[in-house]
Motif scaffolding. Structure first.
Motif, PDB file in Angstrom:
ATOM      1  N   SER A 160       0.836  -1.210   0.000  1.00 53.01           N
ATOM      2  CA  SER A 160       0.000   0.000   0.000  1.00 53.01           C
ATOM      3  C   SER A 160       0.866   1.253   0.000  1.00 53.01           C
ATOM      4  O   SER A 160       0.539   2.253  -0.641  1.00 53.01           O
ATOM      5  N   ASP A 192      -6.167  -1.411  -4.670  1.00 53.38           N
ATOM      6  CA  ASP A 192      -5.533  -2.012  -3.494  1.00 53.38           C
ATOM      7  C   ASP A 192      -6.553  -2.925  -2.827  1.00 53.38           C
ATOM      8  O   ASP A 192      -7.431  -2.459  -2.118  1.00 53.38           O
ATOM      9  N   GLN A 252      -7.686   0.263   0.093  1.00 55.93           N
ATOM     10  CA  GLN A 252      -7.982  -0.897   0.924  1.00 55.93           C
ATOM     11  C   GLN A 252      -9.200  -0.609   1.797  1.00 55.93           C
ATOM     12  O   GLN A 252      -9.996  -1.477   2.075  1.00 55.93           O
TER      13      GLN A 252
HETATM   14 MG    MG Z   1      -2.088  -2.650   2.277  1.00 53.20          MG
END
Ligand code: MG
Ligand code: ATP
Length: 584
Positions: free
Chosen positions: A383, A505, A424
């Motif tokens: 990330s 993500d 995310q």
């Molecule tokens: Mg991540």
């Protein structure tokens, strides 16, 4: 009061006053009204003399008849003036608070991403809420009290001097000790008020944490623990509040005591003056009422100090936000639509205050029309890597290029316009489905494009079931939707943006296998003319990627296609093997 108000506090206060500048007209009106109000009060004090002398001493009934009417007239004018002062001052104060709030929120949105790691959001909320209010109070309400009450005091003093300067001047010897007491109180107040505000922010933070996670709190039976934590903070807050109360009560009692001493002195002197024939009964009443009137005015003047101190403390915090440097946006190169060539050259990154870098010496190229999958264990830096592309964080070393040009050379808004991102954590807002998908610069998106994006993200199926379809409000943070539904809206938003760089993500992690495959298909159709970076755990996504980057502890340990990496038998093969066994 100057002693308690040091140089830096004055600087802050002067800066604060600049925020009141746009409301100059209101402030002038308020000042004029306050003058009329004070004149009304003084007139009333002065009237006490003829009232007493004519009505009670001389029993001049003809003259006494118009006095009640005069009193009503004086109070009518004074009341109207008071109302005007309050309204115009209030309006100016609230407007200053509003302006500050809006400016601070705007500033927060321009601060670099790392600021949000350093300052928790609830503390930002305190800045926007109570700090703005207190600043407005200090900037304007305090000013109002100072002007109003000082005029009141001056008016009363003039009346007293007019009636008997000898008595008035003798009583004035009490002023220096009074100032001394006020100064002491102000110092103490400033010490406590700073701490009580910090304590308020802590309370809010604790409550926010508990209430936002109410399900976890209940399931893990953590209520007593949470309550205990909150109660400890609340106790601390109470203790500080009591200190404030004690200071306030003490100062008020002291001021009252001084007043009583003054009155006693007045009585002694007035008797002497009356005996000498220089003071009538009415004059004495007028003097006494003036003195009694001065006491509450002085009391408000002492509490103004507190408001000022608190306001200055709040203002210092707000200004520290406003003065923080914006995220770097010095790039001048315009960028209409990028081709989408992304290149990392020896990039390292570190979160502020962290000993270990989150990324070390990463180099790779992602070409337009290709898919780059990023895999690695949890915490390996996946990330972090993608957050560098929209410049949420700046790399510590190395360089990132888009279309061969370093990111910093582009205007920030232009760069970000090239990127569609599904993170995310899905971020949705309180609003309709449409407002969430056609968000920001896409607000005026073509309805047909919107429908297509919703269909491609397989969101249409559930939207059709909603009571008001696309106009259905989805609740704060999309709380009325399931995890997968939220993710599909976020995907639709990214698809609608139709940007040359698409970053996902774990964007399909909350979908079932079937929907994930369908969404992947739709994404593949979008892919030919864009660069896609995708972080995924599931093999289905990775297998078709043009290249796979394998991260481990922030380092790029393997790079190649799915087949190449499997054949190599390294970390990728190991991660893949584990998942394959799981799937069995
Ligand atoms: Mg991540
Ligand atoms: P996951 O698969 O669990 O999402 P990831 O590979 O995406 O993991 P990152 O989020 O990039 O991992 O985090 C990499 C490292 O940086 C981790 O060790 C993490 O603790 C640290 N880290 C991430 N965000 C921050 C932050 N805001 N402040 C400080 N450290 C952070």
């Amino acid at each position: 009061m100057n002693a308690a108000f040091n140089g830096s506090a004055w600087k802050t206060y002067r800066r604060l006053l600049t925020f009141a500048k746009p409301y100059r007209g209101l402030l002038v009106l308020a000042a004029l009204a306050a003058l009329v109000e004070a004149a009304g009060s003084s007139l009333f004090l002065w009237l006490m003399k003829p009232i007493t002398d004519e009505t009670f001493v001389s029993k001049n009934m003809e003259f006494a008849a118009w006095l009640p009417a005069a009193i009503i007239a004086v109070f009518l004018v004074r009341g109207i003036a008071g109302y005007l002062t309050d309204m115009s001052m209030g309006r100016a104060a609230r407007s200053v608070a509003r302006d500050l709030r809006v400016r601070v929120l705007g500033k927060y949105l321009r601060l670099p991403g790392s600021r949000f790691d350093a300052e928790p959001v609830p503390s930002m909320l305190v800045r926007l809420g109570s700090d703005s209010d207190q600043v407005a109070q200090a900037a304007v309400d305090a000013l109002k009290t100072m002007v109003q009450q000082s005029l009141q005091v001056i008016g009363a003093l003039c009346i007293m001097l007019y009636i008997s300067w000898q008595v008035t001047i003798s009583v004035l010897v009490l002023a220096p000790p009074l100032a001394f007491v006020m100064n002491k109180v102000a110092k103490r107040y400033r010490r406590v008020s700073h701490r009580i505000q910090e304590s308020g922010a802590q309370l809010l933070q604790a409550a926010d944490q508990t209430l936002s996670n109410q399900q976890e709190v209940k399931v893990y039976g953590a209520q007593p623990e949470e309550l205990r934590r909150y109660a400890t903070l609340a106790d601390n807050n109470l203790r500080l509040a009591m200190k404030v109360e004690a200071t306030r009560g003490l100062s008020s009692a002291l001021v009252q005591m001084m007043g009583a001493i003054g009155l006693a002195g007045l009585l002694l002197l007035a008797g002497h003056e009356a005996a000498a024939g220089r003071l009538t009964a009415g004059g004495f009443v007028s003097l006494m009422v003036s003195m009694i009137g001065i006491i509450p005015a002085l009391k408000s003047l002492t509490s103004v100090q507190n408001v000022l101190q608190r306001g200055v403390a709040s203002a210092e915090r707000l200004f520290s936000v406003l003065d923080a440097p914006d995220e770097m946006d010095t790039g001048l190169r315009p960028l209409a639509r990028a081709r989408g060539m992304i290149e990392f050259r020896d990039v390292s990154a570190r979160y502020p205050g962290q000993a270990k870098p989150a990324l070390e010496h990463i180099s790779f190229v992602a070409r337009p029309g290709t898919v780059t999958a990023i895999v690695g264990r949890s915490g390996s830096g996946k990330s972090t890597l993608i957050k560098l592309i929209p410049r949420f964080y700046e790399p510590e070393g190395g360089q990132i290029l888009v279309d061969g040009v370093p990111l910093q050379e582009y205007a920030l808004a232009d760069l970000r316009r090239q990127i569609a991102l599904v993170g995310q954590q899905v971020m949705l807002f309180d609003g309709s489905v449409t407002a969430n998908v056609a968000y920001g610069e896409m607000r005026s998106a073509d309805p047909q494009a919107l429908d297509k994006a919703l269909r491609d993200a397989h969101a249409m199926e559930f939207i059709e079931q909603l009571p008001e379809r696309k106009d259905t409000p989805i609740g704060v943070k999309g709380s009325r939707l399931s995890g997968g539904q939220r993710q599909r809206l976020a995907l639709a938003r990214a698809m609608l943006k139709d940007a040359p760089i698409l970053i996902l993500d774990e964007a399909t992690a909350a979908l079932d296998n079937e929907s994930e495959r369908l969404v992947q298909d739709a994404l593949t159709q979008l892919m030919p003319d864009r660069t896609t970076l995708v972080i995924a755990h599931r093999l289905s996504t990775i297998e078709h990627a043009d290249q796979v980057l394998v991260l481990d502890h922030g380092k790029l340990v393997e790079q190649g296609t799915h087949a190449e990496l499997l054949a190599r038998g390294g970390l990728y093969a190991q991660l893949h093997g584990a998942q394959f066994r799981e799937a069995q």
